[in-house]
Motif scaffolding. Structure first.
Motif, short mmCIF file in Angstrom:
data_model
loop_
_atom_site.label_atom_id
_atom_site.label_comp_id
_atom_site.label_asym_id
_atom_site.label_seq_id
_atom_site.Cartn_x
_atom_site.Cartn_y
_atom_site.Cartn_z
N LYS A 21 28.69 23.76 0.22
CA LYS A 21 28.58 24.22 1.60
C LYS A 21 29.44 23.37 2.52
O LYS A 21 29.46 22.15 2.43
CB LYS A 21 27.14 24.16 2.08
CG LYS A 21 26.32 25.33 1.67
CD LYS A 21 25.02 25.31 2.42
CE LYS A 21 24.27 26.59 2.20
NZ LYS A 21 23.01 26.59 2.91
N ARG A 22 30.09 24.05 3.43
CA ARG A 22 30.86 23.37 4.46
C ARG A 22 30.14 23.51 5.79
O ARG A 22 29.43 24.49 6.03
CB ARG A 22 32.24 24.01 4.59
CG ARG A 22 33.11 23.70 3.43
CD ARG A 22 34.48 24.20 3.68
NE ARG A 22 35.39 23.52 2.77
CZ ARG A 22 36.68 23.56 2.88
NH1 ARG A 22 37.24 24.24 3.85
NH2 ARG A 22 37.43 22.92 2.02
N VAL A 23 30.35 22.55 6.64
CA VAL A 23 29.82 22.63 7.99
C VAL A 23 30.63 23.68 8.74
O VAL A 23 31.86 23.65 8.72
CB VAL A 23 29.91 21.25 8.69
CG1 VAL A 23 29.46 21.36 10.13
CG2 VAL A 23 29.09 20.23 7.92
N THR A 24 29.93 24.61 9.36
CA THR A 24 30.63 25.74 9.99
C THR A 24 31.06 25.47 11.43
O THR A 24 32.08 25.98 11.86
CB THR A 24 29.75 27.00 9.96
OG1 THR A 24 28.49 26.69 10.59
CG2 THR A 24 29.51 27.45 8.53
N ASP B 213 25.18 19.35 13.94
CA ASP B 213 24.07 18.71 14.65
C ASP B 213 22.73 19.02 13.97
O ASP B 213 21.88 18.14 13.85
CB ASP B 213 24.03 19.15 16.11
CG ASP B 213 25.22 18.64 16.90
OD1 ASP B 213 25.89 17.67 16.46
OD2 ASP B 213 25.51 19.22 17.97
N TYR B 214 22.55 20.26 13.53
CA TYR B 214 21.32 20.63 12.84
C TYR B 214 21.16 19.82 11.56
O TYR B 214 20.09 19.27 11.29
CB TYR B 214 21.31 22.13 12.53
CG TYR B 214 20.19 22.52 11.60
CD1 TYR B 214 18.88 22.65 12.07
CD2 TYR B 214 20.42 22.72 10.24
CE1 TYR B 214 17.84 22.99 11.21
CE2 TYR B 214 19.39 23.05 9.38
CZ TYR B 214 18.11 23.18 9.87
OH TYR B 214 17.08 23.49 9.02
N LEU B 215 22.22 19.76 10.74
CA LEU B 215 22.15 19.00 9.50
C LEU B 215 21.80 17.54 9.76
O LEU B 215 20.95 16.96 9.09
CB LEU B 215 23.47 19.09 8.74
CG LEU B 215 23.83 20.46 8.17
CD1 LEU B 215 25.26 20.45 7.65
CD2 LEU B 215 22.84 20.86 7.09
N ARG B 216 22.45 16.97 10.74
CA ARG B 216 22.30 15.54 11.02
C ARG B 216 20.98 15.19 11.69
O ARG B 216 20.40 14.14 11.41
CB ARG B 216 23.47 15.10 11.89
CG ARG B 216 23.62 13.63 11.98
CD ARG B 216 24.93 13.30 12.60
NE ARG B 216 25.13 11.87 12.62
CZ ARG B 216 26.14 11.30 13.22
NH1 ARG B 216 27.05 12.02 13.84
NH2 ARG B 216 26.25 10.00 13.22
#
Length: 142
Positions: A105-108, A114-117
């Motif tokens: 998965k890549r950060v879109t 921000d959600y991931l982090r």
């Protein structure tokens, strides 16, 4: 499940996955989880990549990293997994520590980053590290 999100538990499917395994399930200790985080950070430093956040559970690791060179994502993943395996083998018995493949998965966009982090990675049960919370050389791990 990829493309479908989080699904209800499926004991039959879980049984099929267990039967197909070629190694026993890894359950990392707290020390091993910290070792995994240190290995990811060290590998990123050597490669001059940026590690933003890393989170573990007893069975897996997620790393939010970025790189500016043209290294393909498969080579990035392969190099990280090799470094993690070496680090774990130095402090424990030699074994197969990581599964084949893994997420690609890549950060879109910034909202996804921000959600991931701020939400997804900190919600994991194991050790967590974030560059914004690392205040000194003794980096604070959750």
């Amino acid at each position: 499940k990829r493309g479908q999100g989080i699904l209800e538990s499926d004991p039959q499917m879980a049984g099929w996955y267990r039967q197909a395994m070629d190694a026993s399930v890894v359950q990392w200790t707290s020390a091993q989880q910290r070792n995994v985080i240190a290995a990811v950070r060290k590998h990123c430093t050597i490669k001059t990549w940026t590690a933003y956040a890393i989170a573990t559970d007893p069975t897996h690791v997620h790393a939010l990293i970025a790189w500016r060179d043209r290294t393909p994502w498969m080579a990035v993943r392969r190099g990280l997994k090799a470094s993690l395996s070496r680090a774990l083998n130095e402090h424990s018995e030699r074994r197969k520590w990581l599964s084949e493949g893994g997420s690609r998965k890549r950060v879109t966009d910034q909202d996804h980053f921000d959600y991931l982090r701020k939400v997804y990675l900190p919600s994991h049960r194991g050790a967590c590290w974030d560059t914004d919370q690392a205040t000194n050389e003794q980096d604070q791990l959750k």
